[in-house]
Design a protein around this motif. Structure first.
Motif, PDB file in Angstrom:
ATOM      1  N   THR A 140      32.976  24.977 -12.880  1.00 10.68           N
ATOM      2  CA  THR A 140      31.731  25.175 -12.134  1.00 10.68           C
ATOM      3  C   THR A 140      30.528  24.639 -12.899  1.00 10.68           C
ATOM      4  O   THR A 140      29.644  23.984 -12.323  1.00 10.68           O
ATOM      5  N   LYS A 141      30.487  24.905 -14.201  1.00 10.59           N
ATOM      6  CA  LYS A 141      29.360  24.447 -15.008  1.00 10.59           C
ATOM      7  C   LYS A 141      29.311  22.931 -15.086  1.00 10.59           C
ATOM      8  O   LYS A 141      28.241  22.322 -14.995  1.00 10.59           O
ATOM      9  N   VAL A 142      30.477  22.312 -15.267  1.00 13.98           N
ATOM     10  CA  VAL A 142      30.522  20.847 -15.328  1.00 13.98           C
ATOM     11  C   VAL A 142      30.024  20.251 -14.021  1.00 13.98           C
ATOM     12  O   VAL A 142      29.221  19.310 -14.004  1.00 13.98           O
ATOM     13  N   MET A 143      30.467  20.811 -12.903  1.00 15.66           N
ATOM     14  CA  MET A 143      30.111  20.247 -11.605  1.00 15.66           C
ATOM     15  C   MET A 143      28.640  20.486 -11.263  1.00 15.66           C
ATOM     16  O   MET A 143      27.993  19.613 -10.681  1.00 15.66           O
ATOM     17  N   ILE A 144      28.117  21.656 -11.633  1.00 17.04           N
ATOM     18  CA  ILE A 144      26.689  21.916 -11.376  1.00 17.04           C
ATOM     19  C   ILE A 144      25.832  20.941 -12.173  1.00 17.04           C
ATOM     20  O   ILE A 144      24.914  20.304 -11.632  1.00 17.04           O
TER      21      ILE A 144
END
Length: 279
Positions: A215-219
């Motif tokens: 999630t953090k990578v994609m955000i």
């Protein structure tokens, strides 16, 4: 147009890899300072500075200021300056979004103000320099390639968004994205670039950043992709107000240095801010 772009890419991509992975940190910083100096030389046109000597002075001031920051500040002062620059970047690109959406009406508030346009240059080029440095410095003592890989990833995202938009726009482009700012850009191109870059982000999350929550990578990646488009549009707005098509002619098929790094001036510092200050 396509052939010069491809030839320039064949030269620039290996050069970027060499600078990122094989130069010591201090030399890397010197190269980025030089790039910012060239960008400042071109930015002088937005200030209606046309004389060679005056543009050179403007560029030298930029180079001197960045050298003083990187080589002259103590580690604590440098860290605080970097934090401020990254926060400034988040604020500036929110303002830039409003200026682009409201253009040409928004130009009435800044087009005749040299001081305001100088502040725009500071809010654009200084955080870009800081973002490049802090991402490259990340875990440098532990592994000098960690930061280089992260920085290359952001560059690839911006390039993928730009290239995907270019080809999708040529093939399918019908609906203008921001006709008053950049008539050549279309919603179809924007979506094509977004999809291209997101595919790279998903693959990177699986194979490259698999120790970081997906999630953090994609955000971080999604925001960087979006803001890279804003960086491109913002420079187009400044060029339109200055009455120029390209910021320079240094890179065949790409125009000047600003034309090549316009998306990066937004994507790099915003991604760095997300990584180090938010996510």
């Amino acid at each position: 147009m396509l052939i010069p772009r491809l030839l320039a890419a064949l030269v620039l991509i290996p050069l970027v890899v060499i600078v990122l992975f094989f130069l010591p940190l201090n030399i890397f910083a010197a190269v980025i300072i030089l790039v910012c100096g060239l960008a400042a030389w071109e930015w002088a046109q937005f200030l209606n500075i046309r004389q060679t000597n005056s543009r050179l002075i403007f560029a030298i001031i930029w180079v001197g200021a960045l050298c003083a920051m990187y080589y002259g500040l103590s580690p604590i002062a440098f860290s605080k300056a970097c934090q401020f620059a990254l926060i400034l970047s988040l604020v500036w690109w929110c303002i830039a979004l409003v200026l682009v959406i409201a253009y040409p009406g928004s130009a009435k508030s800044w087009q005749k103000s040299t001081v305001t346009k100088v502040l725009f240059s500071i809010a654009t080029l200084w955080p870009f320099f800081v973002g490049m440095i802090v991402l490259r410095m990340n875990a440098y003592e532990y592994n000098p390639y960690v930061g280089a890989t992260s920085l290359l990833y952001v560059l690839v995202l911006a390039w993928a968004a730009d290239s995907g938009a270019y080809f999708a726009g040529r093939l399918f482009g019908k609906h203008k994205l921001a006709p008053k700012v950049s008539p050549g850009k279309t919603w179809e191109g924007f979506i094509g670039g977004l999809i291209t870059a997101l595919i790279i982000a998903v693959l990177a999350s699986i194979y490259l950043f698999n120790t970081v929550p997906f999630t953090k990578v994609m955000i971080g990646s999604f925001v960087a992709i979006l803001v890279s488009v804003l960086g491109d549009l913002t420079e187009s707005m400044f060029k339109r107000e200055a009455g120029i098509k390209d910021s320079g002619h240094l890179i065949p098929g790409h125009g000047g240095v600003l034309d090549r790094i316009d998306s990066l001036t937004a994507a790099v510092p915003v991604f760095a801010a997300l990584v180090f200050l938010i996510l």
